[in-house]
Write an enzyme that holds these catalytic residues in place. Structure first.
Site, mmCIF file in Angstrom:
data_model
loop_
_atom_site.group_PDB
_atom_site.id
_atom_site.type_symbol
_atom_site.label_atom_id
_atom_site.label_comp_id
_atom_site.label_asym_id
_atom_site.label_seq_id
_atom_site.Cartn_x
_atom_site.Cartn_y
_atom_site.Cartn_z
ATOM 1 N N SER A 1 96.694 41.480 51.201
ATOM 2 C CA SER A 1 97.115 40.380 50.518
ATOM 3 C C SER A 1 98.659 40.250 50.862
ATOM 4 C CB SER A 1 96.815 40.727 49.090
ATOM 5 O OG SER A 1 97.665 39.806 48.048
ATOM 6 N N TYR B 1 98.570 45.267 41.624
ATOM 7 C CA TYR B 1 97.720 44.598 42.874
ATOM 8 C C TYR B 1 98.575 44.740 43.970
ATOM 9 C CZ TYR B 1 94.900 41.933 45.612
ATOM 10 O OH TYR B 1 93.966 41.289 46.658
#
Length: 405
Positions: A219, A232
């Site tokens: 990501s 995250y």
């Protein structure tokens, strides 16, 4: 001193013809990038013909065209043959679509899901060939990972294991670090890092034997400080660094490692508005009183609304990510990084080359805009001190002791 003769125009035409033949054999897909490159090359050729002497007027467009079109040409791919691949997180999103695509190409696909009777698993059973095998696995449970390792060995005895796609990911909290429970950081690390690490290590003997591929979905939040995505992002950053380490260590074994850094796409976890609303309410309910006073409920509502707005702009077509996974598995020379998604090139250019203040402003503008916490807003009293809290005659009950901050 004798000078080398400049190649004649005929020589440059011969070089250009050979380059054109090689490009015609390559896989050039008609689309906006190719059309834009051809338009720019035509403009460059027009300028060179008017500003440069004849030899250079031929050389500059020919060299530029060769470089540009070579970059746009899809590199040669390996045949699918009897290759087998294990994909995690196939209940929905990238994992499910990649499993369907690779199965249609002839791969033997081993797809892990959280629920064997869930909607994603049922869809894969209905639309895929008998080659696709489903396996229930939770990356936070070592027993599930051990069972997946045995399952993979049993189903690849004749074909070997060519590829592992670490796609499963998890995020539950969208908040500043101070507002995020430490337990959420641990959960993200268990799924996004430790579980994938244990699975990858267990499959390395099979991947070394086949000189295969490891493909991991990361990501951009692991590369740059996205507001409110620290839990995250830190787990993804750890995962990407691990993959870079694997890339160096496994190079002598012939195993190639790639990381996919996708933009924002409309996967099921992104579009589940009720789920994000429930998580926001849970965050507010468990937030310590002092933090709630300092930041304010309106602050949390603001970044939640900004986050949901950014998700509403997610791209509905998942094929760029699926194509990147496919290329990483089959390209003769796969890239170390893939950046599928609109605007990813600009985002990483800003991140790597512009000053920190501009980088931060860019992320706040296009993701979650800045807002002052309640205690820092003009006319508001400062954060409640510990002494004031102790003198409060009617203190509110604190959070549950199982929630760590």
């Amino acid at each position: 001193m004798e000078r080398w003769p400049w190649p004649s125009g005929g020589a440059w035409l011969l070089v250009g013809a050979r380059a054109l033949l090689q490009l015609l054999r390559a896989d050039l897909r008609l689309g906006r990038p190719l059309l834009a490159a051809l338009a720019l090359l035509a403009a460059l050729d027009w300028l060179c013909q008017r500003l440069l002497p004849p030899p250079a007027a031929l050389a500059v467009p020919a060299a530029t065209g060769w470089i540009a079109l070579s970059r746009l040409a899809r590199p040669p791919r390996l045949p699918v043959a009897t290759r087998a691949v294990l994909i995690t997180g196939c209940d929905s999103g990238f994992g499910k679509e990649a499993a369907k695509k690779l199965d249609s190409m002839g791969f033997t696909v081993l797809a892990t899901v959280l629920a064997l009777n869930g909607p994603g698993a049922l869809e894969l059973r209905a639309c895929c060939s008998p080659r696709l095998k489903l396996l229930q696995m939770d990356l936070t449970k070592p027993a599930d990972i051990s069972r997946a390792l045995e399952f993979t060995k049993a189903h690849t005895t004749s074909t070997g294991l060519w590829g592992l796609v670490n796609n499963a990911g998890y995020n539950e909290v969208v908040a500043d670090v101070e507002l995020s429970p430490v337990a959420m950081f641990r959960t993200c690390m268990e799924v996004n890092f430790f579980g994938a690490l244990e699975l990858t290590k267990g499959l390395l003997p099979l991947l070394r034997r086949s000189r295969g591929r490891i493909v991991t979905v990361g990501s951009p939040a692991g590369d740059m400080p996205y507001p409110c995505l620290a839990a995250y992002g830190t787990s993804k950053a750890a995962m990407v660094l691990l993959m870079d380490t694997f890339s160096c260590e496994l190079l002598p074994w012939g195993v190639k490692v790639s990381v996919i850094q996708p933009g924002c796409f409309k996967t099921d976890s992104v579009t589940n508005v009720d789920q994000w609303e429930q998580r926001k309410r849970l965050l507010l309910a468990n937030l310590p009183r002092e933090l709630l006073q300092a930041y304010g409920e309106d602050y949390i509502e603001h970044f939640h609304g900004q986050f949901m707005h950014s998700l509403s702009m997610a791209l509905p077509d998942l094929s760029p990510v699926v194509d990147a996974i496919t290329d990483a598995l089959l390209a003769a020379r796969p890239r170390r990084r893939y950046y599928p998604g609109r605007g990813m090139g600009l985002m990483y250019f800003i991140h790597y080359y512009l000053p920190e203040g501009l980088r931060r402003r860019f992320l706040q503008t296009f993701f979650i805009s800045h807002r002052l916490p309640r205690a820092l807003q003009p006319g508001q009293p400062g954060p409640t001190s510990a002494q004031d809290t102790a003198q409060d005659p009617n203190p509110s009950p604190g959070p549950s002791p199982v929630v760590a901050w």
